[in-house]
Scaffold this motif. Sequence first.
Motif, PDB file in Angstrom:
ATOM      1  N   LYS A 269       8.700   6.869  14.421  1.00  0.00           N
ATOM      2  CA  LYS A 269       7.332   7.111  14.862  1.00  0.00           C
ATOM      3  C   LYS A 269       7.267   8.228  15.902  1.00  0.00           C
ATOM      4  CE  LYS A 269       3.563   3.917  15.518  1.00  0.00           C
ATOM      5  NZ  LYS A 269       3.139   2.583  15.941  1.00  0.00           N
TER       6      LYS A 269
ATOM      7  N   HIS B 227     -12.417   7.555   0.451  1.00  0.00           N
ATOM      8  CA  HIS B 227     -13.099   8.600   1.207  1.00  0.00           C
ATOM      9  C   HIS B 227     -12.132   9.684   1.690  1.00  0.00           C
ATOM     10  CE1 HIS B 227     -11.738   5.400   3.811  1.00  0.00           C
ATOM     11  NE2 HIS B 227     -11.792   6.184   4.855  1.00  0.00           N
TER      12      HIS B 227
ATOM     13  N   MET C 163     -15.764   3.783   4.131  1.00  0.00           N
ATOM     14  CA  MET C 163     -16.105   2.980   5.297  1.00  0.00           C
ATOM     15  C   MET C 163     -17.541   3.209   5.789  1.00  0.00           C
ATOM     16  SD  MET C 163     -12.952   1.796   5.417  1.00  0.00           S
ATOM     17  CE  MET C 163     -12.645   0.863   6.891  1.00  0.00           C
ATOM     18  N   ASP C 164     -17.992   4.445   5.783  1.00  0.00           N
ATOM     19  CA  ASP C 164     -19.294   4.701   6.398  1.00  0.00           C
ATOM     20  C   ASP C 164     -20.371   4.939   5.349  1.00  0.00           C
ATOM     21  OD1 ASP C 164     -17.945   4.588   8.946  1.00  0.00           O
ATOM     22  OD2 ASP C 164     -17.158   6.564   8.431  1.00  0.00           O
TER      23      ASP C 164
ATOM     24  N   LEU D 241      -5.252  -5.116  12.175  1.00  0.00           N
ATOM     25  CA  LEU D 241      -5.475  -5.076  10.732  1.00  0.00           C
ATOM     26  C   LEU D 241      -5.037  -6.331   9.998  1.00  0.00           C
ATOM     27  CD1 LEU D 241      -4.414  -1.697   9.149  1.00  0.00           C
ATOM     28  CD2 LEU D 241      -6.672  -2.744   9.361  1.00  0.00           C
ATOM     29  N   SER D 242      -3.937  -6.918  10.436  1.00  0.00           N
ATOM     30  CA  SER D 242      -3.392  -8.008   9.627  1.00  0.00           C
ATOM     31  C   SER D 242      -3.792  -9.394  10.144  1.00  0.00           C
ATOM     32  CB  SER D 242      -1.871  -7.881   9.530  1.00  0.00           C
ATOM     33  OG  SER D 242      -1.333  -7.639  10.805  1.00  0.00           O
TER      34      SER D 242
ATOM     35  N   ARG E   2      -4.563 -12.096   7.513  1.00  0.00           N
ATOM     36  CA  ARG E   2      -3.660 -12.266   6.361  1.00  0.00           C
ATOM     37  C   ARG E   2      -2.780 -13.511   6.466  1.00  0.00           C
ATOM     38  NH1 ARG E   2      -1.880  -5.822   6.015  1.00  0.00           N
ATOM     39  NH2 ARG E   2      -4.037  -5.049   5.976  1.00  0.00           N
TER      40      ARG E   2
ATOM     41  N   GLU F 266     -13.179   2.386  -1.687  1.00  0.00           N
ATOM     42  CA  GLU F 266     -13.150   1.976  -0.282  1.00  0.00           C
ATOM     43  C   GLU F 266     -13.682   3.143   0.539  1.00  0.00           C
ATOM     44  OE1 GLU F 266     -10.255   0.509   3.335  1.00  0.00           O
ATOM     45  OE2 GLU F 266      -9.695   2.177   2.071  1.00  0.00           O
TER      46      GLU F 266
ATOM     47  N   VAL G 238      -8.649   4.007   0.300  1.00  0.00           N
ATOM     48  CA  VAL G 238      -8.942   5.246   1.056  1.00  0.00           C
ATOM     49  C   VAL G 238      -9.675   6.249   0.163  1.00  0.00           C
ATOM     50  CG1 VAL G 238      -8.046   6.757   2.886  1.00  0.00           C
ATOM     51  CG2 VAL G 238      -6.626   4.901   2.068  1.00  0.00           C
TER      52      VAL G 238
ATOM     53  N   TYR H 250       0.824  -1.214   0.000  1.00  0.00           N
ATOM     54  CA  TYR H 250       0.000   0.000   0.000  1.00  0.00           C
ATOM     55  C   TYR H 250       0.857   1.264   0.000  1.00  0.00           C
ATOM     56  CZ  TYR H 250      -4.380  -2.482   0.235  1.00  0.00           C
ATOM     57  OH  TYR H 250      -5.467  -3.265  -0.086  1.00  0.00           O
TER      58      TYR H 250
ATOM     59  N   VAL I 122       1.083   7.830   9.473  1.00  0.00           N
ATOM     60  CA  VAL I 122       2.131   6.849   9.164  1.00  0.00           C
ATOM     61  C   VAL I 122       3.148   7.559   8.261  1.00  0.00           C
ATOM     62  CG1 VAL I 122       2.631   4.651   8.004  1.00  0.00           C
ATOM     63  CG2 VAL I 122       0.521   4.903   9.345  1.00  0.00           C
TER      64      VAL I 122
ATOM     65  N   VAL J 240      -3.903   2.835  -5.113  1.00  0.00           N
ATOM     66  CA  VAL J 240      -3.602   3.586  -3.883  1.00  0.00           C
ATOM     67  C   VAL J 240      -3.216   5.007  -4.269  1.00  0.00           C
ATOM     68  CG1 VAL J 240      -2.292   3.557  -1.730  1.00  0.00           C
ATOM     69  CG2 VAL J 240      -2.713   1.418  -2.954  1.00  0.00           C
TER      70      VAL J 240
ATOM     71  N   TYR K 181      -3.153   8.238   8.275  1.00  0.00           N
ATOM     72  CA  TYR K 181      -3.180   7.891   9.705  1.00  0.00           C
ATOM     73  C   TYR K 181      -1.850   8.152  10.418  1.00  0.00           C
ATOM     74  CZ  TYR K 181      -7.829   5.912  10.121  1.00  0.00           C
ATOM     75  OH  TYR K 181      -9.183   5.753  10.213  1.00  0.00           O
TER      76      TYR K 181
ATOM     77  N   ASP L 246      -8.428  -6.393   5.765  1.00  0.00           N
ATOM     78  CA  ASP L 246      -8.379  -5.471   6.908  1.00  0.00           C
ATOM     79  C   ASP L 246      -9.196  -5.971   8.102  1.00  0.00           C
ATOM     80  OD1 ASP L 246      -6.782  -3.594   5.633  1.00  0.00           O
ATOM     81  OD2 ASP L 246      -8.458  -2.318   5.018  1.00  0.00           O
TER      82      ASP L 246
HETATM   83  C1  ARE Z   1       0.201  -1.296   9.519  1.00  0.00           C
HETATM   84  C2  ARE Z   1      -0.125  -2.368  10.587  1.00  0.00           C
HETATM   85  C3  ARE Z   1      -1.124  -1.830  11.609  1.00  0.00           C
HETATM   86  C4  ARE Z   1      -0.581  -0.541  12.225  1.00  0.00           C
HETATM   87  C5  ARE Z   1      -0.273   0.457  11.111  1.00  0.00           C
HETATM   88  C6  ARE Z   1       0.308   1.778  11.613  1.00  0.00           C
HETATM   89  O1  ARE Z   1      -0.720  -3.509   9.951  1.00  0.00           O
HETATM   90  O2  ARE Z   1      -1.370  -2.795  12.616  1.00  0.00           O
HETATM   91  O3  ARE Z   1      -1.562   0.026  13.089  1.00  0.00           O
HETATM   92  O4  ARE Z   1       0.664  -0.125  10.174  1.00  0.00           O
HETATM   93  O5  ARE Z   1       1.610   1.626  12.005  1.00  0.00           O
HETATM   94  C7  ARE Z   1      -1.938  -0.582   4.765  1.00  0.00           C
HETATM   95  C8  ARE Z   1      -1.579  -1.965   5.263  1.00  0.00           C
HETATM   96  C9  ARE Z   1      -1.667  -2.022   6.772  1.00  0.00           C
HETATM   97  C10 ARE Z   1      -0.791  -0.931   7.378  1.00  0.00           C
HETATM   98  C11 ARE Z   1      -1.264   0.409   6.838  1.00  0.00           C
HETATM   99  C12 ARE Z   1      -0.406   1.556   7.352  1.00  0.00           C
HETATM  100  O6  ARE Z   1      -2.465  -2.910   4.691  1.00  0.00           O
HETATM  101  O7  ARE Z   1      -1.223  -3.292   7.249  1.00  0.00           O
HETATM  102  O8  ARE Z   1      -0.954  -0.970   8.791  1.00  0.00           O
HETATM  103  O9  ARE Z   1      -1.173   0.401   5.403  1.00  0.00           O
HETATM  104  O10 ARE Z   1       0.905   1.387   6.959  1.00  0.00           O
HETATM  105  C13 ARE Z   1      -9.004   3.092   8.067  1.00  0.00           C
HETATM  106  C14 ARE Z   1      -9.021   3.754   6.699  1.00  0.00           C
HETATM  107  C15 ARE Z   1      -9.095   2.741   5.576  1.00  0.00           C
HETATM  108  C16 ARE Z   1      -7.943   1.745   5.687  1.00  0.00           C
HETATM  109  C17 ARE Z   1      -8.060   1.112   7.073  1.00  0.00           C
HETATM  110  C18 ARE Z   1      -6.905   0.161   7.300  1.00  0.00           C
HETATM  111  O11 ARE Z   1     -10.120   4.646   6.649  1.00  0.00           O
HETATM  112  O12 ARE Z   1      -9.000   3.431   4.346  1.00  0.00           O
HETATM  113  O13 ARE Z   1      -7.982   2.124   8.100  1.00  0.00           O
HETATM  114  N1  ARE Z   1      -7.946   0.733   4.608  1.00  0.00           N
HETATM  115  C19 ARE Z   1      -7.001   0.790   3.458  1.00  0.00           C
HETATM  116  C20 ARE Z   1      -6.467  -0.585   3.069  1.00  0.00           C
HETATM  117  C21 ARE Z   1      -5.433  -1.028   4.076  1.00  0.00           C
HETATM  118  C22 ARE Z   1      -4.202  -0.133   3.897  1.00  0.00           C
HETATM  119  C23 ARE Z   1      -4.560   1.288   3.780  1.00  0.00           C
HETATM  120  C24 ARE Z   1      -5.863   1.705   3.641  1.00  0.00           C
HETATM  121  C25 ARE Z   1      -3.469   2.261   3.638  1.00  0.00           C
HETATM  122  O14 ARE Z   1      -7.505  -1.486   2.874  1.00  0.00           O
HETATM  123  O15 ARE Z   1      -5.049  -2.368   3.942  1.00  0.00           O
HETATM  124  O16 ARE Z   1      -3.312  -0.325   5.038  1.00  0.00           O
HETATM  125  O17 ARE Z   1      -3.115   2.267   2.255  1.00  0.00           O
HETATM  126  C26 ARE Z   1     -12.857   2.209  11.568  1.00  0.00           C
HETATM  127  C27 ARE Z   1     -12.669   3.585  10.929  1.00  0.00           C
HETATM  128  C28 ARE Z   1     -12.041   3.448   9.558  1.00  0.00           C
HETATM  129  C29 ARE Z   1     -10.754   2.664   9.657  1.00  0.00           C
HETATM  130  C30 ARE Z   1     -11.032   1.296  10.278  1.00  0.00           C
HETATM  131  C31 ARE Z   1      -9.734   0.507  10.457  1.00  0.00           C
HETATM  132  O18 ARE Z   1     -13.859   1.492  10.883  1.00  0.00           O
HETATM  133  O19 ARE Z   1     -13.922   4.224  10.791  1.00  0.00           O
HETATM  134  O20 ARE Z   1     -11.780   4.722   8.989  1.00  0.00           O
HETATM  135  O21 ARE Z   1     -10.245   2.485   8.336  1.00  0.00           O
HETATM  136  O22 ARE Z   1     -11.647   1.450  11.550  1.00  0.00           O
HETATM  137  O23 ARE Z   1      -9.996  -0.843  10.316  1.00  0.00           O
END
Ligand code: ARE
Length: 547
Positions: A262, A312, A337-338, A445-446, A449, A335, A310, A168, A274, A205, A272, A400
């Motif tokens: 960090k 949204h 979420m709400d 999150l993972s 996987r 993608e 992302v 990502y 990151v 992405v 987020y 996720d």
């Molecule tokens: C990694 C670790 C995490 C750690 C994070 C920060 O796995 O455990 O907390 O790093 O250090 C990708 C990777 C993840 C990675 C992340 C950051 O797949 O493994 O995390 O990058 O490096 C929100 C967003 C939504 C997002 C989810 C994950 O709104 O868009 O968080 N989903 C997409 C993808 C992910 C991807 C990314 C975005 C980034 O599908 O796979 O992550 O490109 C509630 C809130 C939501 C929130 C959700 C989290 O519902 O309302 O807004 O979603 O919780 O589950």
Amino acid sequence: IGKGKFFHRPSATYLYSFAGRTHVVFRALRGKAPRVVLRTGDKEIEMRLKAHDDLFEYFEAVLPGEGPIEYSFLVECEGKTIEYGPFDAEPYKSETPEWVFGRVFYQIMPDRFDRGLPGTPRGRAFRGEGFHGGDLAGIIKRLDHIEGLGVNALYLTPIFESMTYHRYDVTDYFRVDRKLGGWGVFRKLVEELKKRDIRLILDGVFHHTSFFHPYFQDVILNGEKSRYRDFYRVTGFPVVSEEFLEVLKSSEPWPERYRKLKGLKWNYESFYSVWLMPRLNHDNPEVRQLVEDVMRHWLERGADGWRLDVAHGVPPELWREIRKAMPGNAYLVGEVMDDARLWLFDVFHGTMNYPLYELILRFFVEGEITTEEFLNGLELLSVHLGPAEYAMYNFLDNHDTERFIDLVGDEKKYLCALAFLMTYRGIPSIFYGDEIGLNGGGEGLSAGRTPMKWDEGEWNLSLLKATKELIRLRRESRALQRGEFRPISFKNGLLLYERVHGDDSVLVGINYSGERAAIEIPEKYTPAKNGSKRIELAPWSFIVLTK
Ligand code: ARE
């Protein structure tokens, strides 16, 4: 007397056509309209109370045929009947490519699936976290498994050059990651998929790039003078401190460097917070152009659509422009979420159906809502989504979330939920491994996987068989793909409903309770043709009957 109590206007969710029928929706303040009748031409049709929220009740009538209609509503209110309308309008029609409706998706995270090229470099474990070394050749190698399941579309999480296993954090949008086999293997995969009539959507992405994307590196290096400074949301210069760069370049193990970074500050917006994922500046027309170019590039090279990460976090206007610029047969899923309403209709064809997922969790997993509340939740979502509902990307789990089998903790319960997903409105999907009962591990999150298991001795074969059967039913039935949803009875854990499309119809009964449940099978579903038939469903079981 109707003033302020009632509402209708011919908009995308109140008047729309889909699959040869027209849906008309009417809203009334709760408790103010015991009965609503739709009058059109010389017909008067009783409207069904479909759903309610705290304030309103929503009534619906479904008419055969499409095209412009003249209509009005006869509303019973305080003992009188008033007429609301008339209206004369063309129902909204969605532009989702037709091929989408016949599909069942299979989602793969390439790193975790299988390894096809023994020589593929394993890649540097960037954060000390998890490369398993799966690649695109691994997917080609397993196409018989995929095809045998009956799924006919793939969604791959990102496959472009990046430094993590999940990818990502893109460093080059125009290059398939060499660790996955690169462009040559991608082309081969596309060819194989075409042969088998399996469609492909890719993960785009565009909310952020990688910190290591050359554009962002240029900003770090050249600061205010960088040609790419407006590609990102930089909040000050220098973008990162000397200290930050020192830690980054040190020879400490990655997890240690990562932990230190960090704790430092940096001058740009990111996903987020990151640091690895600096946010793009979507107000910059050049960024918009980049998104469009990348999307078109891969559509021209075999992709059939995009899942947009992302989505949204990127203004809907950008996606609206992109949508106009894309070929009409590309499926676009955001993608979100709400509440997805801002992102549908003229933006995406569908979004990842998180609101449905929440309802499924609350009913099938948490048991915190009753069967009646579950139905009301489904129908309320339907009122919000209108025709877009049929093109939503539906799932029980994904990369996720935790694996559904772990959440629900029982094979029979899992299959009841899957039966629901496969017979419901929207495009169903399977997350790789779900078909064999693959469990996840860990948290966050993972958790889901886990690497795919290829030793068949470890597979849950009864679950595999049932999954295949449900996918087959879905694929063979236009009623399940496009049909109207007609609830018959939702109570005490029993879900009984029909999906109806013209002359095709399917009856679904799901007994999500620990007691046996009796259901009446209408005559059209019984071979004997001598009246309805009563049958009993065992606890946690289901039945799907096609006419
Ligand atoms: C990694 C670790 C995490 C750690 C994070 C920060 O796995 O455990 O907390 O790093 O250090 C990708 C990777 C993840 C990675 C992340 C950051 O797949 O493994 O995390 O990058 O490096 C929100 C967003 C939504 C997002 C989810 C994950 O709104 O868009 O968080 N989903 C997409 C993808 C992910 C991807 C990314 C975005 C980034 O599908 O796979 O992550 O490109 C509630 C809130 C939501 C929130 C959700 C989290 O519902 O309302 O807004 O979603 O919780 O589950």
